[in-house]
Design a protein around this motif. Structure first.
Motif, mmCIF file in Angstrom:
data_model
loop_
_atom_site.group_PDB
_atom_site.id
_atom_site.type_symbol
_atom_site.label_atom_id
_atom_site.label_comp_id
_atom_site.label_asym_id
_atom_site.label_seq_id
_atom_site.Cartn_x
_atom_site.Cartn_y
_atom_site.Cartn_z
ATOM 1 N N VAL A 30 0.892 -1.104 -0.119
ATOM 2 C CA VAL A 30 0.114 0.074 0.094
ATOM 3 C C VAL A 30 1.171 1.216 -0.158
ATOM 4 N N ILE A 31 0.387 2.142 -0.661
ATOM 5 C CA ILE A 31 1.634 3.381 -1.319
ATOM 6 C C ILE A 31 0.550 4.616 -0.369
ATOM 7 N N VAL A 32 0.956 5.263 0.420
ATOM 8 C CA VAL A 32 0.173 6.351 0.727
ATOM 9 C C VAL A 32 1.047 7.531 0.363
ATOM 10 N N GLY A 33 0.482 8.887 -0.271
ATOM 11 C CA GLY A 33 0.885 9.893 -1.359
ATOM 12 C C GLY A 33 1.187 10.710 -0.139
ATOM 13 N N SER A 34 1.626 10.242 0.774
ATOM 14 C CA SER A 34 2.444 11.638 1.892
ATOM 15 C C SER A 34 3.511 10.323 2.489
ATOM 16 N N LYS A 35 4.502 11.609 3.093
ATOM 17 C CA LYS A 35 5.569 10.902 3.710
ATOM 18 C C LYS A 35 5.499 11.216 5.089
ATOM 19 N N ASN A 36 4.905 11.820 5.742
ATOM 20 C CA ASN A 36 3.916 12.413 6.964
ATOM 21 C C ASN A 36 3.926 10.251 8.102
ATOM 22 N N PRO A 37 4.103 10.507 8.459
ATOM 23 C CA PRO A 37 4.741 9.331 9.685
ATOM 24 C C PRO A 37 3.529 9.009 10.296
ATOM 25 N N VAL A 38 2.238 9.711 10.255
ATOM 26 C CA VAL A 38 0.630 9.450 11.412
ATOM 27 C C VAL A 38 0.578 8.868 9.923
ATOM 28 N N LYS A 39 0.516 9.648 8.550
ATOM 29 C CA LYS A 39 -0.525 9.189 7.647
ATOM 30 C C LYS A 39 -0.304 7.777 7.332
ATOM 31 N N ILE A 40 1.411 7.472 7.270
ATOM 32 C CA ILE A 40 1.884 6.053 7.597
ATOM 33 C C ILE A 40 0.976 4.842 7.948
ATOM 34 N N SER A 41 1.044 5.249 9.281
ATOM 35 C CA SER A 41 0.529 4.707 10.128
ATOM 36 C C SER A 41 -0.300 4.322 10.166
ATOM 37 N N ASN A 61 4.261 1.661 2.024
ATOM 38 C CA ASN A 61 4.921 2.784 2.441
ATOM 39 C C ASN A 61 5.028 4.470 2.356
ATOM 40 N N GLY A 62 5.517 5.547 2.788
ATOM 41 C CA GLY A 62 4.487 6.541 1.934
ATOM 42 C C GLY A 62 6.328 7.520 0.815
ATOM 43 N N VAL A 63 5.268 7.965 0.022
ATOM 44 C CA VAL A 63 6.023 8.951 -1.216
ATOM 45 C C VAL A 63 5.420 10.679 -1.378
ATOM 46 N N ASN A 64 6.728 11.184 -1.592
ATOM 47 C CA ASN A 64 5.665 12.352 -1.604
ATOM 48 C C ASN A 64 4.505 12.634 -3.232
ATOM 49 N N GLY A 81 -7.381 17.267 -3.621
ATOM 50 C CA GLY A 81 -6.316 16.971 -2.672
ATOM 51 C C GLY A 81 -6.041 15.695 -2.176
ATOM 52 N N ALA A 82 -7.077 14.573 -1.648
ATOM 53 C CA ALA A 82 -7.160 13.836 -1.987
ATOM 54 C C ALA A 82 -7.227 12.681 -2.758
ATOM 55 N N LYS A 83 -7.687 12.949 -3.919
ATOM 56 C CA LYS A 83 -7.476 11.665 -4.632
ATOM 57 C C LYS A 83 -6.185 12.300 -5.706
ATOM 58 N N ASN A 84 -5.839 12.972 -5.837
ATOM 59 C CA ASN A 84 -4.323 14.018 -6.431
ATOM 60 C C ASN A 84 -3.630 13.373 -5.826
ATOM 61 N N ARG A 85 -3.368 13.161 -4.238
ATOM 62 C CA ARG A 85 -1.790 12.081 -3.663
ATOM 63 C C ARG A 85 -2.607 10.724 -3.512
ATOM 64 N N ALA A 86 -3.296 10.467 -4.015
ATOM 65 C CA ALA A 86 -2.945 8.894 -4.450
ATOM 66 C C ALA A 86 -2.916 8.201 -5.685
ATOM 67 N N LYS A 87 -3.511 9.391 -6.396
ATOM 68 C CA LYS A 87 -3.300 9.576 -7.974
ATOM 69 C C LYS A 87 -2.454 9.451 -8.762
ATOM 70 N N ASN A 88 -1.181 10.311 -7.895
ATOM 71 C CA ASN A 88 0.167 10.791 -7.660
ATOM 72 C C ASN A 88 1.239 9.637 -7.443
ATOM 73 N N ALA A 89 0.596 9.311 -6.117
ATOM 74 C CA ALA A 89 1.480 7.964 -5.935
ATOM 75 C C ALA A 89 1.135 6.826 -6.737
ATOM 76 N N LYS A 90 0.378 6.650 -7.187
ATOM 77 C CA LYS A 90 0.023 5.519 -7.986
ATOM 78 C C LYS A 90 0.927 5.970 -9.400
ATOM 79 N N LYS A 91 1.448 6.942 -10.263
ATOM 80 C CA LYS A 91 1.791 7.092 -11.061
ATOM 81 C C LYS A 91 3.627 6.666 -10.740
#
Length: 188
Positions: free
Chosen positions: A17-28, A45-48, A66-76
């Motif tokens: 699972v890839i989270v569209g953020s490096k924020n440790p709270v969001k990953i955890s 894992n998280g990605v910028n 913003g949430a949708k874009n983060r997921a879509k950009n994480a997918k890219k």
């Protein structure tokens, strides 16, 4: 009571699972929510990933985007994953004052997507004033409550509930709600 059959992934390897953020709270919180919902371990894992919205989104449409874009950009960025998750916190105003919330957007490798929103809570006048002046909520919290980098810890919700509900718990519930269609594929 008859519940729908629970989805159970039989893969011997952990799904990624890839989270569209490096924020440790969001990953955890993502790792906790996926593991709890599916009763198995995931590798998270998280990605910028760019949100494509202002640093402090306002209103449902902007925050959801913003949430949708983060997921879509994480997918890219990392197309090999099984799921991509975007989490975006926002603020809005109504007749009672300024309130905070977050949108969760999840997509799987089959292109199925789902979303959910956290509960809302109102912000104190001192924080509202700083945010209205252009400050991001996390920065306003740090200023008002003499914190440092609170958005990567308990966040506003943790500060204001005295730790009863921290940011991790706050997001986890909404992530599980966004997973409902993935848990009930026969219904969605």
């Amino acid at each position: 009571m008859n519940f729908p059959k629970r989805v159970n992934f039989q893969d011997s390897e952990k799904q990624l699972v890839i989270v569209g953020s490096k924020n440790p709270v969001k990953i955890s919180c993502t790792e906790n929510a996926f593991s709890e919902a599916f009763s198995k371990a995931f590798l998270v894992n998280g990605v910028n990933a760019a949100s494509g919205v202002p640093d402090q989104p306002k209103g449902d449409p902007e925050t959801y985007l913003g949430a949708k874009n983060r997921a879509k950009n994480a997918k890219k960025t990392f197309p090999e994953a099984s799921f991509w998750v975007g989490i975006e916190g926002g603020i809005d105003d109504d007749e009672h004052g300024m309130f905070a919330f977050a949108w969760i957007y999840i997509e799987d490798r089959d292109g199925k997507s789902s979303q959910a929103k956290t509960g809302t809570f109102y912000l104190p006048a001192q924080v509202q004033k700083l945010v209205q002046g252009g400050m991001e909520l996390g920065e306003a919290d740090d200023t008002v409550f003499a914190q440092e980098n609170s958005k990567q810890q308990g966040g506003s919700v943790g500060i204001l509930t005295h730790g009863v509900v921290d940011r991790k718990a706050y997001y986890s519930q909404a992530i599980i709600l966004a997973l409902i269609p993935f848990l009930n594929k026969n219904l969605y």
